[in-house]
Write an enzyme that holds these catalytic residues in place. Structure first.
Site, short mmCIF file in Angstrom:
data_model
loop_
_atom_site.label_atom_id
_atom_site.label_comp_id
_atom_site.label_asym_id
_atom_site.label_seq_id
_atom_site.Cartn_x
_atom_site.Cartn_y
_atom_site.Cartn_z
N GLN A 135 -6.95 -9.32 13.39
CA GLN A 135 -6.28 -8.16 13.65
C GLN A 135 -5.87 -7.23 12.61
O GLN A 135 -5.63 -7.74 11.69
CB GLN A 135 -4.96 -8.24 14.59
CG GLN A 135 -5.28 -9.23 15.87
CD GLN A 135 -3.92 -9.16 16.77
OE1 GLN A 135 -3.76 -8.01 17.14
NE2 GLN A 135 -3.52 -10.24 17.19
N HIS A 138 -1.91 -8.74 1.77
CA HIS A 138 -0.78 -7.91 1.11
C HIS A 138 -1.63 -7.10 -0.17
O HIS A 138 -2.38 -7.86 -0.82
CB HIS A 138 0.32 -8.43 0.81
CG HIS A 138 1.36 -9.03 1.83
ND1 HIS A 138 2.23 -9.93 1.70
CD2 HIS A 138 1.37 -8.42 2.90
CE1 HIS A 138 2.78 -10.25 2.70
NE2 HIS A 138 2.56 -9.24 3.74
N HIS A 168 -18.92 -17.57 19.59
CA HIS A 168 -17.69 -17.94 20.22
C HIS A 168 -17.18 -18.97 19.86
O HIS A 168 -16.07 -19.01 19.60
CB HIS A 168 -17.97 -17.96 21.84
CG HIS A 168 -16.62 -18.22 22.47
ND1 HIS A 168 -15.84 -17.12 22.78
CD2 HIS A 168 -16.08 -19.37 23.14
CE1 HIS A 168 -14.87 -17.66 23.56
NE2 HIS A 168 -14.96 -18.86 23.68
N SER A 177 -4.72 -16.61 21.62
CA SER A 177 -4.86 -16.89 22.74
C SER A 177 -6.36 -16.59 23.26
O SER A 177 -6.73 -16.77 24.59
CB SER A 177 -4.19 -15.58 23.88
OG SER A 177 -4.28 -14.34 23.32
N ASN A 229 -4.34 -14.84 13.45
CA ASN A 229 -3.64 -15.89 13.97
C ASN A 229 -4.85 -16.94 14.33
O ASN A 229 -5.65 -16.55 15.42
CB ASN A 229 -2.76 -15.53 15.22
CG ASN A 229 -1.39 -14.47 14.70
OD1 ASN A 229 -1.01 -14.86 13.67
ND2 ASN A 229 -1.18 -13.81 15.74
N CYS A 234 -15.06 -14.31 27.75
CA CYS A 234 -14.66 -13.91 26.62
C CYS A 234 -14.55 -12.33 26.38
O CYS A 234 -15.53 -11.92 26.52
CB CYS A 234 -14.99 -14.68 25.53
SG CYS A 234 -14.64 -14.08 23.87
N HIS A 292 -11.66 -14.23 15.35
CA HIS A 292 -11.27 -12.61 15.18
C HIS A 292 -9.94 -12.79 14.50
O HIS A 292 -8.81 -13.52 14.24
CB HIS A 292 -11.09 -12.15 16.52
CG HIS A 292 -9.72 -12.39 17.51
ND1 HIS A 292 -9.86 -13.63 18.03
CD2 HIS A 292 -8.81 -11.66 17.69
CE1 HIS A 292 -8.47 -13.86 18.61
NE2 HIS A 292 -7.96 -12.80 18.38
N GLU A 295 16.66 -23.46 9.59
CA GLU A 295 15.87 -22.47 8.75
C GLU A 295 16.07 -21.22 9.42
O GLU A 295 15.76 -20.19 8.59
CB GLU A 295 14.33 -22.73 9.16
CG GLU A 295 13.79 -24.09 8.46
CD GLU A 295 14.53 -25.41 9.30
OE1 GLU A 295 14.85 -25.20 10.39
OE2 GLU A 295 13.89 -26.63 8.67
N CYS A 332 -17.00 -11.75 23.05
CA CYS A 332 -18.35 -11.86 22.99
C CYS A 332 -19.09 -10.71 23.27
O CYS A 332 -18.74 -9.75 23.99
CB CYS A 332 -18.71 -13.21 24.13
SG CYS A 332 -18.50 -14.75 23.53
N HIS A 370 -12.32 -17.25 20.32
CA HIS A 370 -13.43 -16.46 19.56
C HIS A 370 -12.86 -15.96 18.48
O HIS A 370 -11.82 -15.39 17.98
CB HIS A 370 -13.69 -15.24 20.40
CG HIS A 370 -15.05 -14.63 20.03
ND1 HIS A 370 -16.27 -14.83 20.84
CD2 HIS A 370 -15.44 -14.23 18.85
CE1 HIS A 370 -17.22 -13.80 19.90
NE2 HIS A 370 -16.68 -13.68 18.80
O1 G1P Z 1 16.31 -32.87 12.01
P1 G1P Z 1 15.54 -32.75 13.32
O2 G1P Z 1 16.37 -32.42 14.45
O3 G1P Z 1 14.88 -33.97 13.48
O4 G1P Z 1 14.45 -31.74 12.88
C1 G1P Z 1 14.46 -30.43 13.40
O5 G1P Z 1 15.26 -29.59 12.74
C2 G1P Z 1 15.54 -29.30 11.41
C3 G1P Z 1 16.60 -28.27 11.26
O6 G1P Z 1 16.28 -27.12 11.66
C4 G1P Z 1 14.06 -28.89 10.77
O7 G1P Z 1 13.81 -28.86 9.62
C5 G1P Z 1 12.90 -29.80 11.43
O8 G1P Z 1 11.64 -29.29 11.09
C6 G1P Z 1 13.01 -29.95 13.05
O9 G1P Z 1 12.05 -30.84 13.59
O1 G1P Z 2 -2.15 -9.79 19.64
P1 G1P Z 2 -2.30 -11.26 20.21
O2 G1P Z 2 -3.40 -12.24 19.17
O3 G1P Z 2 -2.24 -11.50 21.66
O4 G1P Z 2 -0.72 -11.98 19.89
C1 G1P Z 2 -0.28 -12.85 19.00
O5 G1P Z 2 -0.05 -12.02 17.75
C2 G1P Z 2 0.83 -11.04 17.74
C3 G1P Z 2 0.91 -10.62 16.34
O6 G1P Z 2 1.28 -11.55 15.39
C4 G1P Z 2 2.22 -11.54 18.19
O7 G1P Z 2 3.13 -10.56 18.46
C5 G1P Z 2 2.05 -12.45 19.82
O8 G1P Z 2 3.36 -12.71 19.78
C6 G1P Z 2 0.80 -13.40 19.49
O9 G1P Z 2 0.87 -14.19 20.64
#
Ligand code: G1P
Ligand code: G1P
Lengths: 385, 385
Positions: free
Chosen positions: A202, A316, A121, A195, A187, A52, A200, A354, A55, A198
């Site tokens: 950012q 924020h 970890h 990824s 994240n 890692c 953490h 969405e 660590c 551990h």
């Molecule tokens: O309606 P579906 O294909 O079952 O559902 C999918 O598309 C929808 C519309 O983008 C989303 O709200 C759902 O979260 C997604 O799983």
């Molecule tokens: O920086 P990481 O943790 O490797 O990466 C993760 O967070 C970032 C910031 O939200 C994103 O841009 C990456 O797509 C995600 O995989």
């Protein structure tokens, strides 16, 4: 509870913090799910993993060796999305020309940090006590403080105890430029693009004010002006306390709520009950209250579906540099955006509709609140040592 | 190519269609990936699946039986996010009061359709010829036409050939109310929340104008006014044709480009080279050109990583009802938002920073264009019969 009808009919709710709407379709939870299943996470991990890069004592991609830190450790991201120095760039096209109108770009400088939450970890915030989380709150405050513009009204608050490094393992240094914004975030979980398990977070700091905080700041300022000096989130927190329909947890300084306008199924917000502009405004007691609120959210999340609950969390607060009005109108708050909907393996996808039209949710924020209210108490699993 | 520097430095690009910015970090592609792997999809499927609720002749959740359709088949979604009729609702709180300010909701009525693309269970748009895709374009046009407000300047164009059902398997009926917006979209692949591999899209129609089209419409109107009657996307298409740096494919009516402001790694847009307000404006030849452009995008996507490439696709065009100015300023275009970044199994996550601060991408749109230019030709796999 709000008007019972809203549990049955599709409706839009307004988000005053972003100035945008979301579509709520409560009856839609009856839909069967035959799509992608998430892996339930929580494979047993060792307390120390020699491979890692986070660590203590291990080597990183940069060739640097991590110190033998205890709780938090801060270093510059080896794969930073923005950098302190780079070649200069000004757009070659005059603004009124066709390319000037459509091929607009501006350079962004900044600094990206990684911040470990613990030397162990195999734990997460949900496993940690408020006292352990307090060390993280302090490190966030230190880093924020180290980047505040000397012109900011907040600069005067930079008490000596706030000055970095309060933790010897904070490689902050003096920023080359005055940055405008600091985004602290986490994240958590593979489903949220994390990824490395551990624990953490950012911190990305940029010369530009990014889209989301710019949107929020605009709405906060508008409210401040229209309400003759009132603060949107303070008024909103008062209302949520009175209504007591979306409150998951509260202590003297903070509310944990599922906001009226939540997009993600179990989205929550940590909201102070008084006007707090940024981390630097917090007293030591208030820092403890924030740590407690974070512990409550993350433990309840894990208890909800008895899994290591994925989410993205972000803070924020006031910009590092900005007008006095911008800083006065800013309100410290934390967003948690978790993707899970029905169980450890069934998530909500914010996809076609969405992305193309409008965010859409299935269960109401009030239904989500009830579930989160009912899973307090001890963490469902034992802390693995 | 644009200024070479933009391949190396982090910068923000402006999206004039949304009025928003995105962060580009081209140097970041060197980052190793140890996180979640997507399943590469493409399990061999039968041409007919007795348990699929979309295959011809099968029973659905509602109890209805699908007809023995050939290409497209349209029915009302058994789990619609919005409904034609529901209980009435008006907010109980006066607008100026504390609850009136923060607990704002409005009812939304509408209709959700599902539209199959083919009777075959095991193909996708990438497997289909432009002639086969033409049937889908026609069905979209039929459904759109059936919902246009009689007051719209577009209503006059509703030629008899456009009137549904041109396809006997289009269960559209007369809408109970005049809807404001129709969102046509497709979620393809498990990674995009699609729960059934049978090729299909969706159509959600609502009394409200959703967030994204409202944002775009606002920018299109602003441009139209500021440029004394010019159309943003027509001007932009002209520029992209001239520059020829982000064009993946073109025919007489449409461009396929990776827009300057693309957020997703291989995001593309299908853009007409002249002012077309909506599907109903297309001549038969232009319908064929659109079908060809869709075939090109989807086939190139699959060829890129030799996988069944996931994406969400959506059509933006004139609202069903709106002011004459709104309808005149609208420009038909299609967005494709695919999550894959490096291979069939490594995707881009738009998570913490992207959710809390600003969308961020790694490779530049120009680099993505080059890759998509180089994977034209036949589909890499044989159509499974
Ligand atoms: O309606 P579906 O294909 O079952 O559902 C999918 O598309 C929808 C519309 O983008 C989303 O709200 C759902 O979260 C997604 O799983
Ligand atoms: O920086 P990481 O943790 O490797 O990466 C993760 O967070 C970032 C910031 O939200 C994103 O841009 C990456 O797509 C995600 O995989």
């Amino acid at each position: 509870m709000p008007d019972k009808i809203l549990d049955d009919i599709s409706h839009r709710r307004f988000n005053p913090l972003r100035g945008s709407w979301i579509l709520v379709s409560p009856h839609r939870t009856k839909r069967p799910w035959q799509g992608q299943q998430e892996s339930p996470g929580l494979i047993e991990l060792p307390v120390y993993d020699p491979s890692c890069y986070l660590c203590p004592g291990n080597k990183r991609a940069s060739g640097d060796t991590n110190p033998n830190y205890k709780d938090t450790f801060v270093f510059v991201n080896d794969f930073s999305a923005v950098k302190e120095s780079q070649e200069e760039y000004t757009s070659p096209d005059p603004p009124g020309s066709l390319p000037g109108r459509f091929l607009k770009a501006e350079p962004v400088q900044g600094k990206c940090y990684v911040l470990t939450f613990s030397a162990a970890h195999n734990i997460t915030l949900a496993d940690m006590s408020p006292a352990e989380i307090l060390a993280i709150v302090r490190t966030w405050t230190d880093i924020y403080t180290a980047h505040i513009s000397p012109e900011s009204p907040l600069a005067a608050l930079a008490r000596p105890t706030h000055l970095p490094p309060s933790n010897p393992h904070t490689e902050v240094g003096t920023p080359k430029e005055q940055y405008r914004w600091m985004q602290i975030f986490e994240n958590k979980g593979a489903a949220m693009g994390c990824s490395n398990p551990h624990p953490h977070g950012q911190i990305w700091t940029t010369t530009s004010l990014p889209e989301e905080p710019a949107l929020e700041l605009e709405q906060l300022r508008k409210y401040h002006r229209e309400q003759g000096g009132g603060h949107m989130l303070v008024d909103y927190a008062r209302l949520e306390r009175e209504k007591n329909e979306r409150v998951v947890f509260q202590n003297e300084t903070f509310l944990v709520i599922c906001p009226w306008w939540a997009t993600w199924p179990f989205e929550t917000m940590i909201l102070p009950v008084k006007h707090i502009r940024s981390l630097i405004d917090l007293t030591e007691t208030e820092q403890r209250h924030l740590a407690e609120a974070i512990a409550e959210v993350t433990r309840r999340y894990d208890n909800l579906f008895e899994t290591s609950f994925p989410y993205s969390m972000g803070i924020h607060q006031a910009p590092l540099a900005g007008s006095d009005e911008e800083i006065e109108c800013s309100s410290l708050h934390l967003h948690f955006y978790p993707p899970l909907l029905r169980s450890a393996t069934v998530r909500k996808f914010l996809v076609g509709y969405e992305m193309m039209a409008e965010p859409q949710r299935d269960i109401t924020p009030e239904q989500a609140t009830l579930k989160l209210q009912n899973c307090g108490g001890e963490l469902y699993r034992k802390r693995i040592q």
